[in-house]
Write a protein that holds these residues in place. Structure first.
Motif, mmCIF file in Angstrom:
data_model
loop_
_atom_site.group_PDB
_atom_site.id
_atom_site.type_symbol
_atom_site.label_atom_id
_atom_site.label_comp_id
_atom_site.label_asym_id
_atom_site.label_seq_id
_atom_site.Cartn_x
_atom_site.Cartn_y
_atom_site.Cartn_z
ATOM 1 N N ALA A 62 -25.625 45.816 2.227
ATOM 2 C CA ALA A 62 -26.071 44.844 1.172
ATOM 3 C C ALA A 62 -25.076 44.778 -0.262
ATOM 4 O O ALA A 62 -25.401 45.217 -1.091
ATOM 5 N N PRO A 63 -23.808 44.518 0.207
ATOM 6 C CA PRO A 63 -22.842 44.348 -0.980
ATOM 7 C C PRO A 63 -23.046 43.463 -1.728
ATOM 8 O O PRO A 63 -23.765 42.323 -1.509
ATOM 9 N N ALA A 64 -22.466 43.562 -3.080
ATOM 10 C CA ALA A 64 -22.702 42.137 -4.095
ATOM 11 C C ALA A 64 -21.638 41.315 -3.457
ATOM 12 O O ALA A 64 -20.580 41.712 -2.859
ATOM 13 N N LYS A 65 -21.994 39.844 -3.446
ATOM 14 C CA LYS A 65 -21.176 38.768 -3.162
ATOM 15 C C LYS A 65 -20.875 37.994 -4.470
ATOM 16 O O LYS A 65 -21.552 37.448 -5.027
ATOM 17 N N VAL A 66 -19.485 38.040 -4.770
ATOM 18 C CA VAL A 66 -19.101 37.198 -5.838
ATOM 19 C C VAL A 66 -18.589 35.877 -5.519
ATOM 20 O O VAL A 66 -17.551 35.837 -4.617
ATOM 21 N N TYR A 67 -19.182 34.793 -5.923
ATOM 22 C CA TYR A 67 -18.630 33.332 -5.787
ATOM 23 C C TYR A 67 -18.103 32.892 -6.833
ATOM 24 O O TYR A 67 -17.411 31.970 -6.857
ATOM 25 N N GLU A 68 -18.335 33.537 -8.113
ATOM 26 C CA GLU A 68 -17.644 32.786 -9.379
ATOM 27 C C GLU A 68 -17.315 33.894 -10.051
ATOM 28 O O GLU A 68 -17.535 34.864 -10.164
ATOM 29 N N VAL A 69 -16.296 33.380 -11.197
ATOM 30 C CA VAL A 69 -15.545 34.155 -12.162
ATOM 31 C C VAL A 69 -16.125 33.629 -13.596
ATOM 32 O O VAL A 69 -16.063 32.433 -13.619
ATOM 33 N N ALA A 70 -16.900 34.252 -14.400
ATOM 34 C CA ALA A 70 -17.107 33.822 -15.588
ATOM 35 C C ALA A 70 -16.201 34.483 -16.629
ATOM 36 O O ALA A 70 -15.752 35.571 -16.656
ATOM 37 N N PHE A 71 -15.718 33.472 -17.679
ATOM 38 C CA PHE A 71 -14.812 33.839 -18.671
ATOM 39 C C PHE A 71 -15.616 33.997 -20.168
ATOM 40 O O PHE A 71 -16.278 33.007 -20.453
ATOM 41 N N TRP A 72 -15.282 34.973 -20.739
ATOM 42 C CA TRP A 72 -15.928 35.206 -22.105
ATOM 43 C C TRP A 72 -14.832 35.494 -23.042
ATOM 44 O O TRP A 72 -13.963 36.102 -22.835
ATOM 45 N N ASP A 73 -15.028 34.836 -24.222
ATOM 46 C CA ASP A 73 -14.021 34.921 -25.516
ATOM 47 C C ASP A 73 -14.555 34.962 -26.787
ATOM 48 O O ASP A 73 -15.922 34.635 -26.883
ATOM 49 N N PRO A 74 -13.929 35.271 -27.845
ATOM 50 C CA PRO A 74 -14.397 35.418 -29.166
ATOM 51 C C PRO A 74 -15.023 34.091 -29.494
ATOM 52 O O PRO A 74 -14.508 32.811 -29.277
ATOM 53 N N SER A 75 -16.216 34.038 -30.091
ATOM 54 C CA SER A 75 -16.928 32.915 -30.783
ATOM 55 C C SER A 75 -16.215 32.218 -31.962
ATOM 56 O O SER A 75 -15.515 33.074 -32.584
ATOM 57 N N SER A 76 -16.189 30.979 -32.260
ATOM 58 C CA SER A 76 -15.485 30.412 -33.257
ATOM 59 C C SER A 76 -15.971 30.724 -34.573
ATOM 60 O O SER A 76 -15.406 30.927 -35.802
ATOM 61 N N ASN A 77 -17.321 31.226 -34.543
ATOM 62 C CA ASN A 77 -17.890 31.835 -35.870
ATOM 63 C C ASN A 77 -17.826 33.210 -35.916
ATOM 64 O O ASN A 77 -18.477 33.753 -37.011
ATOM 65 N N SER A 78 -17.201 34.062 -35.282
ATOM 66 C CA SER A 78 -16.784 35.401 -35.239
ATOM 67 C C SER A 78 -18.120 36.389 -35.019
ATOM 68 O O SER A 78 -18.114 37.281 -35.601
ATOM 69 N N GLU A 79 -18.990 35.528 -34.253
ATOM 70 C CA GLU A 79 -20.083 36.522 -34.039
ATOM 71 C C GLU A 79 -20.180 36.918 -32.745
ATOM 72 O O GLU A 79 -21.105 36.650 -31.876
ATOM 73 N N GLY A 80 -18.982 37.709 -32.420
ATOM 74 C CA GLY A 80 -18.959 38.167 -30.990
ATOM 75 C C GLY A 80 -18.428 37.415 -29.985
ATOM 76 O O GLY A 80 -17.621 36.333 -30.405
ATOM 77 N N ILE A 81 -18.950 37.344 -28.899
ATOM 78 C CA ILE A 81 -18.250 36.747 -27.688
ATOM 79 C C ILE A 81 -19.287 35.479 -27.327
ATOM 80 O O ILE A 81 -20.440 35.624 -27.300
ATOM 81 N N HIS A 82 -18.778 34.561 -26.210
ATOM 82 C CA HIS A 82 -19.370 33.598 -25.628
ATOM 83 C C HIS A 82 -18.778 33.202 -24.437
ATOM 84 O O HIS A 82 -17.524 33.369 -24.294
ATOM 85 N N ARG A 83 -19.537 32.713 -23.467
ATOM 86 C CA ARG A 83 -18.933 32.171 -22.077
ATOM 87 C C ARG A 83 -18.283 30.824 -22.282
ATOM 88 O O ARG A 83 -18.712 30.007 -23.018
ATOM 89 N N THR A 84 -17.017 31.024 -21.794
ATOM 90 C CA THR A 84 -16.180 29.565 -22.120
ATOM 91 C C THR A 84 -16.049 28.906 -20.763
ATOM 92 O O THR A 84 -15.436 27.784 -20.977
ATOM 93 N N GLY A 85 -16.456 29.534 -19.653
ATOM 94 C CA GLY A 85 -16.103 28.733 -18.368
ATOM 95 C C GLY A 85 -16.578 29.620 -17.199
ATOM 96 O O GLY A 85 -16.414 30.743 -17.261
ATOM 97 N N THR A 86 -17.009 29.065 -16.123
ATOM 98 C CA THR A 86 -16.916 29.653 -14.848
ATOM 99 C C THR A 86 -16.391 28.823 -13.850
ATOM 100 O O THR A 86 -16.320 27.513 -14.004
ATOM 101 N N TRP A 87 -15.844 29.383 -12.601
ATOM 102 C CA TRP A 87 -15.302 28.670 -11.804
ATOM 103 C C TRP A 87 -15.325 29.566 -10.336
ATOM 104 O O TRP A 87 -15.564 30.798 -10.302
ATOM 105 N N ALA A 88 -15.177 28.839 -9.216
ATOM 106 C CA ALA A 88 -15.543 29.667 -7.933
ATOM 107 C C ALA A 88 -14.304 30.521 -7.710
ATOM 108 O O ALA A 88 -13.095 30.235 -8.022
ATOM 109 N N SER A 89 -14.621 31.804 -7.477
ATOM 110 C CA SER A 89 -13.651 32.864 -7.053
ATOM 111 C C SER A 89 -12.739 32.546 -5.675
ATOM 112 O O SER A 89 -11.761 32.911 -5.638
ATOM 113 N N CYS A 90 -13.493 31.557 -5.174
ATOM 114 C CA CYS A 90 -12.723 31.121 -3.783
ATOM 115 C C CYS A 90 -12.782 29.653 -3.394
ATOM 116 O O CYS A 90 -13.749 29.532 -2.868
#
Length: 657
Positions: free
Chosen positions: A85-113
């Protein structure tokens, strides 16, 4: 294991219990285990040692890419892998600094394959390396090979004059000094990892592509967190894995089996004022770094299973062998960042590449020169990997990708519709490479090109979409004997044989060409007849993959509905012997929606006239020729195989005298 995947015959001397072996393998990691598994199935005597008392308990590699999963399925090992029962990764999610300097936020996702790759398994499978190792070990034990632990190599030498058949002398010793032995072998293989004793003794240097620029901590464990993309992995095995960047550093999050998660956490960079490539950090310090990077989200560790700190550098061995008797593979040859998940997957393909070439030399089919192609092919891939590694890192280090770029990168477009967008181009190259489908071998005797000795107008017919040195395009067809819809590229298991796919087009158009193909196959000097099995008269009626030769398996695919086909009427006797490998090309495919015969169309072959595709034992295309009346099709294949087989008399009428 699926019975159709099990080996049915052996050509090695598997019953030899003396101190002489076909091969001695050092190291029971992925590269050594896959090499051992293939050769054990094909009947070779193996001495396989490892200096650890047991298989990997924690840490190390964990990512199986789509192409590697194809291979494991083809070996009949995928069910055992997926049973964990391994994990299966279908997507990659990208997180970057928030414009308001309050930590990070998700900037996008796309299929790993992404869908443009056309993978059977469009996801990365994540599983503890130790579990993967145990799957191979269990298969080895079925073939009477057991890993000798904990033993190590203390010396070796090669002398073909002293013993032409077993020229390699190998000295082995129990790690705790409880015993020693000296054995002789035809080959020695180092799968020891980056600190290879064999490589050091051969005085083969490592060329470092780039200086160490980062130090990372890696930690496997169970966490409690409100970070969304980790939390999701606890509820569903079909998840993203996040890549996170901010002023405090970077993290890559890898979901794992049993509610675990792996975090790669950057703890030092060459841009730091106090940069030290030997910097280390405690478990607590790395956890504190992770907490800062993940803000405003919180994370705590319920338990830590494994933890390590290591510098990331890129290196490649200057040679993979000196004498084509002693070989190296895997981390003994190439080191690189683990972030793209390529280490174990590259090792698998190193092993398979060498396994079938040794098999063909020792089985009497190929000239020893075929072994020279192991280094040239696999070193090229390692160099491409290191170049890709740097490009992959740069892709995300400059700026977060714009939403329109992310959307465009995942679309499937025709070549003429592609835009000159560097991000999109690099992204697609990266996806193809990380999935494993980007492996491309240069031209040589195995991979046809215009400079190859095989020269005929019917070679590489117009419209052909299969590129030599690349993996065969996948397709679905109907097996005639039982009406099952099957994956054509998976029908022949990893049996060490060349796969000859005869796309027979319409029976009404190719009847004579098919008969002529069979007639010329049966000639005494053809590539098939020259290498018939010595036990051919006693081969079981139920042997479906190698009834004639250990080195060829034939598939015949008609551009016709199954109901219109009759094997006894439409298939010449020599091809009908492979009745389990006769197929109807009658399954619709969304990639060629208007095609009447989708498999023919995906391959770029004439849907009426067909063609012949020769695929190497490791799944890569060797040559494509038209199916024509007369002897020209078999003549072209005779010349192709004659360029590397053990006789240069293929197709020569004088060979019959």
């Amino acid at each position: 294991m699926d019975p159709s995947m099990e080996p049915r015959e052996h050509i090695g001397n598997a019953t030899d219990s003396s101190s002489k072996y076909d091969i001695v393998i050092i190291g029971a990691g992925p590269v050594g285990l896959l090499l051992s598994t293939c050769l054990a199935r094909w009947g070779y005597t193996i001495k396989h040692i490892d200096n650890r008392p047991e298989p990997t308990k924690t840490g190390r590699a964990d990512g199986i890419q789509p192409r590697s999963l194809d291979l494991l399925r083809n070996m009949g090992l995928k069910p055992a892998i997926m049973a964990h029962a391994p994990a299966k990764v279908y997507e990659v999610a990208f997180w970057d600094p928030s414009s308001n300097s309050e930590g990070i936020h998700r900037t996008g996702t796309w299929a790993s394959c992404p869908s443009f790759i056309d993978a059977r398994y469009p996801f990365t499978t994540l599983l503890h390396q130790g579990m993967i190792e145990r799957v191979f070990i269990a298969d080895l034990e079925k073939n009477n090979v057991r890993i000798q632990r904990p033993w190590t190599i203390t010396g070796f030498s090669t002398d073909e004059k002293a013993d032409p058949e077993y020229p390699v002398e190998v000295r082995l010793e129990h790690v705790e000094g409880q015993g020693s032995e000296t054995v002789r072998a035809k080959y020695l293989f180092s799968g020891e990892g980056a600190r290879s004793f064999v490589r050091e003794q051969l005085k083969i240097g490592i060329k470092h592509k780039d200086p160490i620029a980062h130090v990372w901590g890696v930690m496997d464990g169970v966490v409690k967190t409100n970070f969304p993309d980790i939390k999701a992995s606890f509820h569903d095995y079909y998840i993203d894995y996040p890549l996170i960047r901010c002023e405090h550093g970077s993290i890559m999050v890898i979901p794992r089996e049993d509610n675990m998660v792996r975090l790669y956490i950057q703890i030092a960079s060459s841009t730091d004022k106090d940069w030290n490539p030997r910097k280390t950090a405690t478990e607590e310090e790395v956890q504190n770094s992770a907490k800062k990077i993940l803000q405003p989200y919180e994370i705590e560790w319920e338990r830590v299973e494994w933890y390590s700190v290591y510098p990331i550098g890129q290196g490649i061995a200057e040679k993979y062998t000196l004498d084509h008797r002693v070989f190296m593979g895997g981390d003994a040859c190439h080191t690189h960042s683990p972030k793209a998940g390529q280490g174990m997957n590259t090792a698998f393909l190193d092993a398979l590449n060498l396994a079938w070439k040794i098999h063909h030399v020792e089985g009497g089919f190929a000239d020893r020169s075929i072994l020279h192609t192991y280094e040239s092919e696999r070193k090229l891939i390692a160099e491409n990997l290191l170049n890709f590694d740097a490009k992959y890192a740069a892709l995300f280090s400059q700026r977060p990708p714009a939403a329109k770029d992310v959307a465009a990168a995942t679309e499937t477009k025709k070549p003429e519709e592609e835009e000159e967008n560097q991000f999109i181009k690099t992204f697609k190259e990266s996806c193809e490479f990380t999935s494993g489908y980007g492996v491309a071998y240069d031209s040589n005797s195995l991979n046809w090109s215009p400079s190859h000795p095989a020269k005929a107008s019917i070679i590489n017919p117009k419209g052909n979409k299969n590129r030599t040195g690349r993996i065969l395009i996948n397709s679905n067809v109907t097996r005639v004997v039982d009406a099952n819809v099957v994956h054509l590229e998976q029908e022949i298991p990893v049996n060490g044989a060349f796969r000859v796919y005869v796309f027979a087009g319409k029976p009404s158009s190719t009847s004579q060409a098919l008969q002529d193909f069979a007639l010329n196959l049966n000639k005494k000097n053809s590539f098939l007849s020259t290498y018939l099995r010595r036990d051919i008269d006693s081969v079981s009626h139920h042997e479906c993959h190698n009834p004639h030769s250990h080195f060829f398996t034939f598939c015949t695919v008609f551009a016709s509905k199954r109901s219109d086909l009759e094997i006894s009427r439409d298939v010449p006797e020599v091809l009908a012997r492979y009745r389990d490998h006769v197929y109807a090309d009658d399954i619709w495919d969304q990639r060629v929606p208007d095609a009447k015969a989708a498999a023919h169309a995906k391959m770029g072959l004439d849907q009426d006239r067909g063609g012949v595709i020769v695929v190497r034992p490791d799944g890569y295309v060797g040559i494509v020729v038209s199916l024509v009346e007369g002897s020209e099709t078999v003549d072209a294949l005779n010349t192709y195989f004659g360029s590397f087989c053990s006789t240069n008399k293929l197709g020569d009428p004088r060979a019959q005298l």
